[in-house]
Design a protein around this motif. Structure first.
Motif, PDB file in Angstrom:
ATOM      1  N   UNK A 129       0.828  -1.208   0.000  1.00  0.00           N
ATOM      2  CA  UNK A 129       0.000   0.000   0.000  1.00  0.00           C
ATOM      3  C   UNK A 129       0.862   1.256   0.000  1.00  0.00           C
ATOM      4  N   UNK A 130       1.934   1.243   0.754  1.00  0.00           N
ATOM      5  CA  UNK A 130       2.835   2.397   0.766  1.00  0.00           C
ATOM      6  C   UNK A 130       3.347   2.673  -0.643  1.00  0.00           C
ATOM      7  N   UNK A 131       3.686   1.621  -1.390  1.00  0.00           N
ATOM      8  CA  UNK A 131       4.324   1.777  -2.701  1.00  0.00           C
ATOM      9  C   UNK A 131       3.361   2.186  -3.800  1.00  0.00           C
ATOM     10  N   UNK A 132       2.066   2.126  -3.572  1.00  0.00           N
ATOM     11  CA  UNK A 132       1.061   2.523  -4.560  1.00  0.00           C
ATOM     12  C   UNK A 132       1.368   1.877  -5.919  1.00  0.00           C
ATOM     13  N   UNK A 133       1.354   0.568  -5.942  1.00  0.00           N
ATOM     14  CA  UNK A 133       1.624  -0.175  -7.172  1.00  0.00           C
ATOM     15  C   UNK A 133       0.305  -0.559  -7.827  1.00  0.00           C
ATOM     16  N   UNK A 134      -0.142   0.238  -8.780  1.00  0.00           N
ATOM     17  CA  UNK A 134      -1.432  -0.003  -9.428  1.00  0.00           C
ATOM     18  C   UNK A 134      -1.367  -1.091 -10.493  1.00  0.00           C
ATOM     19  N   UNK A 135      -0.172  -1.535 -10.830  1.00  0.00           N
ATOM     20  CA  UNK A 135      -0.014  -2.642 -11.777  1.00  0.00           C
ATOM     21  C   UNK A 135      -0.091  -3.957 -10.998  1.00  0.00           C
ATOM     22  N   UNK A 136      -1.193  -4.147 -10.297  1.00  0.00           N
ATOM     23  CA  UNK A 136      -1.301  -5.252  -9.351  1.00  0.00           C
ATOM     24  C   UNK A 136      -2.749  -5.365  -8.894  1.00  0.00           C
ATOM     25  N   UNK A 137      -2.948  -6.096  -7.804  1.00  0.00           N
ATOM     26  CA  UNK A 137      -4.280  -6.217  -7.217  1.00  0.00           C
ATOM     27  C   UNK A 137      -4.777  -4.888  -6.652  1.00  0.00           C
ATOM     28  N   UNK A 138      -3.891  -3.921  -6.473  1.00  0.00           N
ATOM     29  CA  UNK A 138      -4.323  -2.601  -6.016  1.00  0.00           C
ATOM     30  C   UNK A 138      -5.116  -1.884  -7.106  1.00  0.00           C
ATOM     31  N   UNK A 139      -4.746  -2.126  -8.343  1.00  0.00           N
ATOM     32  CA  UNK A 139      -5.466  -1.533  -9.464  1.00  0.00           C
ATOM     33  C   UNK A 139      -6.465  -2.515 -10.027  1.00  0.00           C
ATOM     34  N   UNK A 140      -6.841  -2.310 -11.253  1.00  0.00           N
ATOM     35  CA  UNK A 140      -7.814  -3.199 -11.895  1.00  0.00           C
ATOM     36  C   UNK A 140      -7.154  -4.355 -12.636  1.00  0.00           C
ATOM     37  N   UNK A 141      -5.835  -4.468 -12.503  1.00  0.00           N
ATOM     38  CA  UNK A 141      -5.094  -5.552 -13.142  1.00  0.00           C
ATOM     39  C   UNK A 141      -4.812  -6.630 -12.105  1.00  0.00           C
ATOM     40  N   UNK A 142      -5.565  -7.704 -12.125  1.00  0.00           N
ATOM     41  CA  UNK A 142      -5.415  -8.760 -11.118  1.00  0.00           C
ATOM     42  C   UNK A 142      -4.259  -9.681 -11.501  1.00  0.00           C
ATOM     43  N   UNK A 143      -3.046  -9.172 -11.314  1.00  0.00           N
ATOM     44  CA  UNK A 143      -1.859  -9.959 -11.646  1.00  0.00           C
ATOM     45  C   UNK A 143      -0.662  -9.419 -10.860  1.00  0.00           C
ATOM     46  N   UNK A 144       0.505  -9.947 -11.176  1.00  0.00           N
ATOM     47  CA  UNK A 144       1.765  -9.512 -10.565  1.00  0.00           C
ATOM     48  C   UNK A 144       1.822  -9.801  -9.068  1.00  0.00           C
ATOM     49  N   UNK A 145       1.700 -11.060  -8.734  1.00  0.00           N
ATOM     50  CA  UNK A 145       1.894 -11.513  -7.365  1.00  0.00           C
ATOM     51  C   UNK A 145       2.193 -13.001  -7.417  1.00  0.00           C
ATOM     52  N   UNK A 146       2.748 -13.526  -6.340  1.00  0.00           N
ATOM     53  CA  UNK A 146       2.877 -14.964  -6.165  1.00  0.00           C
ATOM     54  C   UNK A 146       1.947 -15.378  -5.034  1.00  0.00           C
ATOM     55  N   UNK A 147       1.143 -16.395  -5.270  1.00  0.00           N
ATOM     56  CA  UNK A 147       0.296 -16.979  -4.236  1.00  0.00           C
ATOM     57  C   UNK A 147       0.965 -18.264  -3.773  1.00  0.00           C
ATOM     58  N   UNK A 148       1.272 -18.322  -2.480  1.00  0.00           N
ATOM     59  CA  UNK A 148       1.990 -19.467  -1.923  1.00  0.00           C
ATOM     60  C   UNK A 148       1.047 -20.245  -1.009  1.00  0.00           C
TER      61      UNK A 148
END
Length: 410
Positions: free
Chosen positions: A75-94
């Motif tokens: 949240x601090x980094x404001x990365x909208x290219x992720x689940x923070x934005x409308x793009x549901x990608x760019x993460x690893x689910x472990x």
């Protein structure tokens, strides 16, 4: 002001929202798997998603503390290219023994770099609401809606903003890293931008991080609304971000494969190489000739007709043994660049041993943003502590029952 939540581009489970118990409803997760998994594994993931969505037995199905730390730094980094934005990608689910965890991935467009959705201005980025941070998923809602968990999330945010950024650690890390890489950037023969652009972008990043910390403390103390709706209703107390030029840090504009850096658009071909630019980021004479800007007969060496080619671009059988080819030169440059980078990393390992500990999962670190106290997490089974792309072979050999899924967009 931050805009409303738009439709998520996540489908088939990539947004981590529970829909039903049908495994086919989550094909995007299975298709992104790193380990070899089967239906029994997939059922454990879906069961965890169901309990998380219902807010039941969260401690059993979610690594609460690590996910709260992830949420704070993310949240601090404001990365909208992720689940923070409308793009549901760019993460690893472990997943391990039915418990889910999140691993960060792809933060190059943080601090407003993704020009879409709510990211309409520098003020939107600096004052991004900490209590409504995820537009692309409901996965984190049970934690944000729980008083105890939300309080812990807020404390991690406060520690990051007050102790790490405004407490001097961020300035120390920023200055130390710049002292290591400035000369390398200035003399980089393959750079896509000038040293002046790099210097301006780095300085702007420092200002953006500092203002972001100030806004977060204001939101935590109540002087700034901490939700999208609250900020739309009253924006009088927002931190002034008029001095921030997001484009100086690099901005990606949606709509085709085009990247904008410092006002200059670069297009990309299907093979992900820059189209229409050479190693220096400039259009070659041959390409100008093809576009009509330069008659083909006037094209300079590097793109001439084969019969007029100069040394370095001749057919292989005509190249003299002692004449280095363009490929040789580029290879040497890349090798020198690699060695310089290795030397810089080695130096930083000496300066910041706690941030490069072999026992610490590097996946949970955001160098220059998160302090070791914020980002440390218990080591996962299999000792997976390298870059995400290296997880595959190691995890298959060592992680046993651990499953790692990724959602990345290249």
């Amino acid at each position: 002001m931050p805009g409303g939540r738009g439709p998520s581009m996540g489908g088939n489970g990539s947004d981590l929202n529970y829909t039903d118990d049908n495994l086919d409803s989550y094909t995007a997760i299975w298709e992104g798997e790193v380990n070899n998994t089967g239906k029994k594994d997939h059922k454990r993931v879906v069961e965890a998603l169901r309990h998380i969505s219902q807010g039941t037995e969260l401690e059993e199905y979610l690594d609460i503390d690590n996910v709260l730390r992830y949420m704070a730094v993310h949240t601090f980094a404001v990365n909208m290219d992720s689940l923070s934005g409308n793009m549901a990608h760019n993460y690893y689910l472990y997943e391990h023994n039915g418990k889910l965890n999140m691993i960060p991935w792809d933060y190059n467009l943080s601090f407003g770099g993704m020009s879409m959705g709510a990211m309409g201005s520098a003020s939107d980025m600096v004052n991004y609401a900490i209590d409504t941070p995820f537009q692309g998923t409901d996965f984190f809602n049970p934690l944000l809606e729980d008083e105890e968990y939300c309080s812990r999330y807020h404390e991690y945010l406060r520690k990051l903003a007050q102790e790490y950024v405004l407490g001097g650690r961020f300035q120390e890390v920023y200055s130390r890293i710049r002292s290591r890489i400035d000369a390398l950037v200035e003399t980089d023969p393959t750079a896509f931008y000038s040293y002046e652009e790099y210097d301006a972008g780095a300085g702007m990043l420092y200002q953006a991080v500092t203002l972001r910390a100030e806004s977060i403390l204001g939101q935590l103390d109540g002087s700034i609304p901490s939700t999208d709706a609250g900020q739309r209703a009253d924006f009088s107390g927002l931190v002034d971000a008029s001095a921030i030029d997001i484009s100086a840090m690099g901005v990606f504009n949606m709509g085709g494969q085009r990247f904008q850096f410092n006002g200059v658009e670069v297009s990309f071909s299907e093979d992900n190489s820059e189209a229409g630019v050479n190693g220096a980021g400039q259009e070659t004479a041959g390409e100008k000739a093809q576009s009509g800007e330069l008659p083909e007969e006037n094209a300079q060496p590097g793109t001439p007709p084969e019969e007029n080619a100069q040394p370095g671009t001749l057919p292989e059988e005509n190249v003299q043994p002692d004449t280095p080819t363009e490929k040789d030169v580029q290879s040497d440059l890349q090798e020198n660049r690699r060695k310089e980078a290795e030397d810089a990393v080695s130096a930083m390992r000496e300066d910041f041993p706690e941030d490069f500990s072999e026992n610490s999962p590097q996946n949970f670190r955001m160098p220059g943003i998160s302090g070791s106290e914020i980002s440390e997490a218990p080591q996962m089974p299999g000792q997976m502590s390298g870059a995400p792309e290296n997880f595959g072979d190691r995890s298959r050999d060592a992680a046993q029952n651990a499953i790692l899924f990724r959602q990345i967009s290249l």
